[in-house]
Design a protein around this motif. Structure first.
Motif, PDB file in Angstrom:
ATOM      1  N   UNK A 154      -6.571  10.015   1.655  1.00 23.92           N
ATOM      2  CA  UNK A 154      -7.715   9.367   2.384  1.00 23.92           C
ATOM      3  C   UNK A 154      -8.248   8.345   1.509  1.00 23.92           C
ATOM      4  N   UNK A 155      -8.497   7.082   2.559  1.00 26.63           N
ATOM      5  CA  UNK A 155      -8.991   5.782   1.918  1.00 26.63           C
ATOM      6  C   UNK A 155     -10.500   5.751   2.555  1.00 26.63           C
ATOM      7  N   UNK A 156     -11.161   4.936   2.166  1.00 23.13           N
ATOM      8  CA  UNK A 156     -12.477   4.305   2.552  1.00 23.13           C
ATOM      9  C   UNK A 156     -11.850   2.909   3.309  1.00 23.13           C
ATOM     10  N   UNK A 157     -12.783   2.143   3.914  1.00 20.17           N
ATOM     11  CA  UNK A 157     -12.442   1.030   4.483  1.00 20.17           C
ATOM     12  C   UNK A 157     -12.128  -0.122   3.747  1.00 20.17           C
ATOM     13  N   UNK A 158     -12.421  -0.006   2.283  1.00 20.48           N
ATOM     14  CA  UNK A 158     -11.932  -1.055   1.322  1.00 20.48           C
ATOM     15  C   UNK A 158     -10.643  -0.594   0.766  1.00 20.48           C
ATOM     16  N   UNK A 159      -9.766   0.269   1.059  1.00 18.49           N
ATOM     17  CA  UNK A 159      -8.643   0.766   0.687  1.00 18.49           C
ATOM     18  C   UNK A 159      -8.506   1.368  -0.533  1.00 18.49           C
ATOM     19  N   UNK A 160      -9.751   1.893  -0.979  1.00 17.19           N
ATOM     20  CA  UNK A 160      -9.905   2.583  -2.201  1.00 17.19           C
ATOM     21  C   UNK A 160      -9.636   4.193  -1.988  1.00 17.19           C
ATOM     22  N   UNK A 161      -8.792   4.733  -2.676  1.00 17.56           N
ATOM     23  CA  UNK A 161      -8.482   6.282  -2.583  1.00 17.56           C
ATOM     24  C   UNK A 161      -9.786   7.178  -2.630  1.00 17.56           C
ATOM     25  N   UNK A 162      -9.965   7.994  -1.835  1.00 17.40           N
ATOM     26  CA  UNK A 162     -11.052   8.846  -1.964  1.00 17.40           C
ATOM     27  C   UNK A 162     -10.708  10.308  -2.557  1.00 17.40           C
ATOM     28  N   UNK A 163      -9.580  10.722  -1.736  1.00 20.67           N
ATOM     29  CA  UNK A 163      -8.993  12.081  -2.129  1.00 20.67           C
ATOM     30  C   UNK A 163      -7.492  12.171  -1.791  1.00 20.67           C
TER      31      UNK A 163
ATOM     32  N   UNK B 259       0.895  -1.277  -0.168  1.00 20.14           N
ATOM     33  CA  UNK B 259       0.124  -0.151  -0.084  1.00 20.14           C
ATOM     34  C   UNK B 259       0.769   1.362  -0.063  1.00 20.14           C
ATOM     35  N   UNK B 260       2.131   1.222   0.407  1.00 18.40           N
ATOM     36  CA  UNK B 260       2.992   2.394   0.324  1.00 18.40           C
ATOM     37  C   UNK B 260       3.095   2.873  -1.000  1.00 18.40           C
ATOM     38  N   UNK B 261       2.766   4.166  -1.360  1.00 20.43           N
ATOM     39  CA  UNK B 261       2.688   4.493  -2.716  1.00 20.43           C
ATOM     40  C   UNK B 261       4.450   4.663  -3.283  1.00 20.43           C
ATOM     41  N   UNK B 262       4.702   4.479  -4.689  1.00 21.61           N
ATOM     42  CA  UNK B 262       5.936   4.286  -4.936  1.00 21.61           C
ATOM     43  C   UNK B 262       6.504   6.025  -4.864  1.00 21.61           C
ATOM     44  N   UNK B 263       7.679   6.099  -4.375  1.00 22.71           N
ATOM     45  CA  UNK B 263       8.498   7.419  -4.236  1.00 22.71           C
ATOM     46  C   UNK B 263       8.345   7.528  -2.512  1.00 22.71           C
ATOM     47  N   UNK B 264       7.302   7.330  -1.979  1.00 22.00           N
ATOM     48  CA  UNK B 264       7.213   7.685  -0.668  1.00 22.00           C
ATOM     49  C   UNK B 264       8.344   7.261   0.209  1.00 22.00           C
ATOM     50  N   UNK B 265       9.005   8.290   0.975  1.00 21.39           N
ATOM     51  CA  UNK B 265      10.072   8.021   1.844  1.00 21.39           C
ATOM     52  C   UNK B 265       9.681   7.224   2.978  1.00 21.39           C
ATOM     53  N   UNK B 266       8.507   7.791   3.634  1.00 22.30           N
ATOM     54  CA  UNK B 266       8.322   7.380   4.962  1.00 22.30           C
ATOM     55  C   UNK B 266       6.765   7.587   5.090  1.00 22.30           C
ATOM     56  N   UNK B 267       6.162   7.257   6.283  1.00 24.17           N
ATOM     57  CA  UNK B 267       4.887   7.663   6.435  1.00 24.17           C
ATOM     58  C   UNK B 267       4.757   8.411   8.053  1.00 24.17           C
ATOM     59  N   UNK B 268       4.194   9.656   7.970  1.00 23.69           N
ATOM     60  CA  UNK B 268       4.274  10.059   9.166  1.00 23.69           C
ATOM     61  C   UNK B 268       3.208  10.024  10.397  1.00 23.69           C
ATOM     62  N   UNK B 269       2.120   9.419   9.732  1.00 23.35           N
ATOM     63  CA  UNK B 269       1.082   8.880  10.732  1.00 23.35           C
ATOM     64  C   UNK B 269      -0.279   8.924  10.075  1.00 23.35           C
ATOM     65  N   UNK B 270      -1.389   8.527  10.856  1.00 24.64           N
ATOM     66  CA  UNK B 270      -2.715   8.103  10.187  1.00 24.64           C
ATOM     67  C   UNK B 270      -3.560   9.240  11.012  1.00 24.64           C
ATOM     68  N   UNK B 271      -4.715   9.535  10.359  1.00 21.73           N
ATOM     69  CA  UNK B 271      -5.660  10.496  11.034  1.00 21.73           C
ATOM     70  C   UNK B 271      -6.962   9.658  11.039  1.00 21.73           C
ATOM     71  N   UNK B 272      -7.814   9.305  11.888  1.00 22.52           N
ATOM     72  CA  UNK B 272      -9.097   9.049  11.862  1.00 22.52           C
ATOM     73  C   UNK B 272     -10.041   9.905  11.399  1.00 22.52           C
TER      74      UNK B 272
END
Length: 199
Positions: A120-129, A84-97
């Motif tokens: 932002x993802x929905x519960x099915x891992x689809x990108x919303x925005x 799930x980590x996008x190509x090019x992303x160096x790291x992940x800062x965190x998640x927001x509910x």
């Protein structure tokens, strides 16, 4: 004549039984687990595992474009992270509910300064925005300075302020006066459905 009718009835019964048996065999050969197992279910399971590796962020978040984005180092050998980590992303800062059905993840991309992007993802891992924290140049040039500030508050309101200065220089490369200042502020709202709208 009676014998002929009996023979016909026997043949019809035999054919009917073979047909039913064939249908039953075909249905039996359809493995219910294989029928139900779709990419949707697999992705959802992997996505939950992926989310569990990401620290939850507290709001508000307030960052300048040159600020440090210290984050927990992720296990990139983890199959869910790799998936799930996008190509090019160096790291992940965190998640927001965002809501019970939507969640945001801030990815960090390498540049002159760290470049954060909210997905932002929905519960099915689809990108919303998606939303980039900063736009444009961050730093100083010969007679130009630009910076960007971004915040997300507890009401999921996003504020971005871009500032640029153009100034005059003397022969000793000293600043002798500001020629022009531009400040641009834009506001957004993250809705409960995960969409980001400009206010």
């Amino acid at each position: 004549m009676k014998i002929f009718i009996i023979i016909v009835l026997v043949l019809l019964t035999s054919c009917s039984n073979r047909t039913k048996k064939s249908e039953q065999t075909s249905i039996k050969n359809l493995n219910p687990e294989k029928v139900r197992k779709t990419d949707f279910i697999t992705s959802k399971t992997d996505f939950i595992e992926f989310l569990e590796t990401i620290p939850e962020l507290e709001l508000p978040i307030e960052k300048m474009c040159y600020d440090d984005f210290t984050s927990k180092r992720l296990d990139y050998e983890n199959k869910a992270v790799a998936k799930f980590k996008p190509d090019g992303a160096h790291n992940i800062y965190g998640k927001i509910l965002i809501s019970e059905n939507t969640i945001g993840i801030i990815y960090l991309y390498p540049a002159d300064y760290i470049f954060p992007s909210l997905v932002i993802y929905d519960s099915n891992a689809e990108v919303i925005s998606e939303f980039d924290f900063f736009e444009g140049y961050c730093g100083r040039d010969y007679n130009f300075y630009s910076s960007s500030f971004c915040s997300i508050n507890e009401l999921l309101q996003i504020s971005r302020i871009d500032t640029s200065l153009t100034y005059n220089m003397n022969d000793e490369d000293e600043t002798i006066g500001i020629e022009e200042t531009t400040v641009t502020k834009t506001s957004y709202l993250i809705e409960s459905n995960g969409k980001i709208i400009k206010k």
